[in-house]
Design a protein around this motif. Structure first.
Motif, short mmCIF file in Angstrom:
data_model
loop_
_atom_site.label_atom_id
_atom_site.label_comp_id
_atom_site.label_asym_id
_atom_site.label_seq_id
_atom_site.Cartn_x
_atom_site.Cartn_y
_atom_site.Cartn_z
N UNK A 50 8.89 -1.86 8.03
CA UNK A 50 7.83 -2.63 8.06
C UNK A 50 7.46 -3.28 6.78
N UNK B 133 4.39 -5.86 5.44
CA UNK B 133 4.96 -7.02 5.77
C UNK B 133 3.94 -8.00 6.16
N UNK C 241 1.54 4.78 9.69
CA UNK C 241 2.55 4.36 10.73
C UNK C 241 3.65 3.60 10.49
N UNK C 242 3.36 2.73 9.64
CA UNK C 242 4.56 2.01 9.15
C UNK C 242 5.47 2.64 8.24
#
Lengths: 317, 100
Positions: free
Chosen positions: A21, A37, A84-85
């Motif tokens: 990401x 991103x 999380x990414x």
């Protein structure tokens, strides 16, 4: 009062960074720079040689699109999303630097307010101008940067119309009013908290946030201010002789000088061929008369410590 | 926003799978977050029903993608001990980190 920019690092040891990401921005000899991103507010640096990551950016800007106000929930949401990414627990990251500050509505024009904040003991001062208008002052030493700046300009120039509307609706921001940002940028957080290393989770704790609030107010309090002179009510009391004396009187506390004494010494030092005894007496009397017209108070009229205290108390209720 | 599993969902799935196998459901715990210690995923108490009060602390440095650590503190799963135990684990971690 809230946290803003953070700069944190973490050793990944046996783990690898998930770049799924992330968007690669630049490759340097020892590091690769990414950003999330579609979001340039958050930079992620990878140091392959040491398997270390560094995350820099403003979480409030990332989550809300502005740093006018943010809650701990905003922070959790933003950090959990980044974690999380990256597939990393970023709460264990070491905190290298961070900013903590507040936006305060003030009853003065921003430039006037800034002109009357002069010096902070042991720190260098750098004014910032846009054209001829003073828009900020930065006080700096090796541990801390304290910034005072005209935030209305930032809001008007940097934020989209929709976000400005949101600020007005949710937080009562009014483009006709005056706002200043008071901010501490900690370059060595460990010195403030007197501990070896500070992790992100600790920084976000209530106990540490309280310390930061108090430290912000104390730092602001210790800025030496001018503006403690009452301007005489009548035009006749403000002649060309009183104006320089008003300026000197304001600088007395900051530079530890005595205006009257300095002037007397100057008059004394003028050679006898130029000033006789009566000339000296007449000049001293004139100066004394002018000084009588100047009334000073202990506190600067530009001091917003009380406003900051009110805000602090309101937040802690 | 990218669709991802939340932390709670991941922990739940993990416990569901491993818990079934390991304990045959004889003991169980929920996992609660500890507010001031966000670096830990949470804690559980095994097993209040049997008056045991063993404290489990769950942590993962990689969001449960490749590893996690489970700390077990026997008899310390009572509210009055929680903050001290979490602080202890945090301090141990920080000491380890400063030695690296």
């Amino acid at each position: 009062m809230n946290l803003d920019y953070i700069d944190i690092t973490k050793f990944l040891h046996k783990d690898t960074l998930c770049t799924e990401y992330l968007q690669k921005n630049a490759v340097y000899k020892e590091a690769v720079q990414y950003h999330l991103q579609g979001c340039k507010n958050i930079e992620v640096w990878e140091y392959p040689a040491t398997n270390q990551i560094r995350i820099k950016g403003s979480i409030p800007y990332f989550v809300n699109g502005h740093n006018y106000f943010s809650t701990m929930n905003d922070w959790k949401e933003g950090l959990d999303y980044i974690a999380g990414c990256l597939n990393q627990n970023i709460y264990t990251c070491n905190v290298n630097k961070f900013e903590f500050g507040t936006i305060q509505e003030i009853p003065f024009i921003e430039a006037d307010f800034l002109h009357n904040h002069i010096k902070l003991q042991g720190m260098t001062v750098k004014p910032y101008y846009q054209g001829n208008v003073l828009t900020g002052k930065v006080f700096e030493n090796s541990n801390l940067i304290t910034k005072l700046y005209d935030v209305s300009r930032n809001i008007k120039n940097k934020l989209d119309y929709s976000i400005r509307n949101e600020l007005s609706r949710a937080y009562g921001w009014d483009k006709e009013k005056h706002y200043i940002k008071v901010e501490n940028h900690y370059k060595k957080p460990e010195t403030l908290f007197k501990q070896q290393n500070l992790i992100l989770s600790e920084l976000l704790s209530d106990e540490h946030l309280k310390k930061l609030q108090i430290d912000l107010i104390n730092t602001y309090k210790s800025i030496m201010k001018t503006g403690c002179i009452h301007i005489p009510a009548t035009k006749s009391d403000i002649n060309s002789g009183t104006i320089p004396l008003m300026v000197l009187k304001e600088l007395e506390n900051i530079f530890d000088i005595n205006t009257e004494e300095l002037i007397k010494q100057k008059i004394k030092s003028i050679p006898d061929e130029i000033f006789n005894k009566n000339d000296r007496k007449a000049r001293v009397k004139q100066i004394k008369d002018n000084l009588k017209k100047i009334i000073s108070t202990e506190k600067s009229s530009y001091d917003i410590t009380e406003l900051l205290n009110i805000k602090l108390n309101a937040e802690n209720i | 926003m990218i669709q991802k599993y939340s932390k709670k969902e991941k922990i739940y799935n993990f416990l569901l799978e491993t818990g079934k196998e390991l304990s045959k459901r004889k003991v169980h715990t929920s996992i609660w977050e500890m507010e001031c210690f966000t670096e830990f995923e949470g804690y559980g108490i095994i097993d209040e029903r049997f008056n045991i009060f063993d404290l489990l602390i769950l942590q993962s440095e990689n969001n449960f993608t490749s590893s996690f650590t489970l700390y077990l503190f026997r008899g310390l799963g009572k509210p009055e001990y929680l903050a001290d135990v979490f602080q202890y684990v945090r301090n141990c971690h920080k000491t380890q980190k400063s030695l690296v």
